[in-house]
Motif scaffolding. Structure first.
Motif, PDB file in Angstrom:
ATOM      1  N   GLY A   3      -0.355  -8.239  -5.249  1.00 41.84           N
ATOM      2  CA  GLY A   3      -0.930  -7.003  -6.026  1.00 41.84           C
ATOM      3  C   GLY A   3      -1.308  -7.297  -7.350  1.00 41.84           C
ATOM      4  O   GLY A   3      -1.615  -6.636  -8.134  1.00 41.84           O
ATOM      5  N   ASN A  16      -2.329   0.168  -7.239  1.00 41.36           N
ATOM      6  CA  ASN A  16      -3.709   0.013  -6.183  1.00 41.36           C
ATOM      7  C   ASN A  16      -4.652   0.582  -7.260  1.00 41.36           C
ATOM      8  O   ASN A  16      -5.960   0.273  -6.846  1.00 41.36           O
ATOM      9  CB  ASN A  16      -3.314   0.767  -5.025  1.00 41.36           C
ATOM     10  N   THR A  49       0.835  -1.094   0.110  1.00 41.53           N
ATOM     11  CA  THR A  49       0.004   0.040   0.169  1.00 41.53           C
ATOM     12  C   THR A  49       0.934   1.341   0.052  1.00 41.53           C
ATOM     13  O   THR A  49       1.984   1.119   0.529  1.00 41.53           O
ATOM     14  CB  THR A  49      -0.907   0.088   1.343  1.00 41.53           C
TER      15      THR A  49
END
Length: 343
Positions: free
Chosen positions: A173, A326, A104
């Motif tokens: 991811g 993201n 993140t």
């Protein structure tokens, strides 16, 4: 840093980890490989034997605590990066961290903050910035050879089937992180700007084993975007393609165009009596295509430690790529354009 040799520990003895470890074992000026770390004892022991090391660990904390170790190379699954980097920084160790930087943006920022607080170097593993062809393209752009950059198209197709942990997007991811991080960084580097907004499409076409347990997994992704300076971009990623390792970039400018990379391994082509067609070999692995770039980035890491000069691929570069990863994954899930400044 005036120490005669910088002691290095490589954390993670997988494919990429062993590339770095072998570089240091063969000899990077001003550095000495001290230890290798892997949570699987047999893997750590085998790596140490190959590298002729007397030390190997199964716990990264032991390597960080080793007084001979001045810097670490982190090549573990992404979910462990933040924990390891922060622990090393607090112990005063310099850090080279492979991409993707973390899971993140908040983790990335924490890593940046801790390394800055403790005065240690943090270099990210964007080895394409050290590749001769990519550097030549960047120099041409900076010299104005193609005018202003209008569109950057970057793709990476990997030949192999992912390891099972990579199917779990919550800890890997997905291919945007594992495969396309380099392309996202290349777009930022060549355009000279950050991403402003993205829209991504994805699907699983070649990895049937993932479909039941990991229904969100995708093996092919296309991400389009707009940069903060108005430049357009397209990033294309795929895994398990089988035909070879494919890495190419096209940069369109107002006055010309640049191409970087080629699926063809070399200039040799052949035909035979039995096979009446022209045959050419394809690049089979990133491990061979960018092998010199890995050596150059390891060399640059040591040089930055010694001189205290800024690294060529920084924590901020890693942070910006994770933001895009993201945002792209959110776009895939919610089927919409995502602004990078959201929330």
């Amino acid at each position: 840093m005036d120490k005669q040799e910088i002691g290095i520990a490589v954390i993670g003895a997988g494919r990429a980890g062993m590339i770095h470890a072998r570089n240091y074992a063969r000899g990077i000026a001003g550095a000495r490989l001290i230890a290798v770390v892997d949570p699987v004892g047999s893997v750590a022991k085998s790596a140490a034997e190959e590298l002729h090391l007397s030390k190997f660990y199964t716990d990264y904390r032991e390597a960080i605590a080793d007084s001979e170790v001045d810097a670490i190379v982190v090549v573990t699954p992404t979910k462990y990066h933040c924990e390891i980097v922060c622990a090393a920084a607090r112990a005063g160790k310099h850090i080279f961290c492979e991409k993707p930087m973390a899971m993140t943006p908040d983790e990335c920022q924490q890593m940046i903050n801790v390394t800055q607080q403790h005065g240690v170097q943090l270099q990210l593993g964007f080895m394409r910035r050290f590749d001769r062809n990519f550097m030549e393209a960047k120099a041409a752009i900076d010299a104005g050879v193609i005018g202003d950059v209008v569109l950057v198209k970057a793709l990476t197709h990997g030949p192999s089937i992912p390891k099972e942990w990579m199917y779990d997007i919550s800890i890997s991811g997905g291919p945007l992180a594992e495969v396309s991080s380099h392309d996202i960084d290349a777009v930022r580097w060549f355009s000279g700007a950050d991403f402003a907004e993205v829209y991504a499409l994805a699907g699983n076409y070649r990895c049937p084993d993932a479909k039941d347990k990991y229904p969100d997994y995708y093996d092919t992704v296309t991400l389009s975007g707009r940069m903060t300076n108005g430049t357009q971009c397209i990033v294309e990623g795929a895994v398990s393609v089988g035909y070879g390792y494919d890495s190419r970039v096209e940069i369109l400018g107002t006055d010309g165009i640049l191409f970087v990379g080629d699926l063809q391994e070399g200039s040799a082509r052949y035909a035979s009596r039995e096979q009446k067609q022209l045959i050419t070999k394809t690049v089979n692995s990133w491990q061979t295509l960018f092998i010199k770039a890995y050596e150059e980035e390891d060399t640059a890491f040591i040089a930055s430690i010694r001189s205290g000069s800024p690294v060529k691929a920084s924590g901020n570069d890693g942070l910006e790529v994770v933001k895009v990863v993201n945002a792209g994954n959110l776009s895939i899930t919610e089927k919409r354009v995502v602004n990078l400044n959201e929330g």
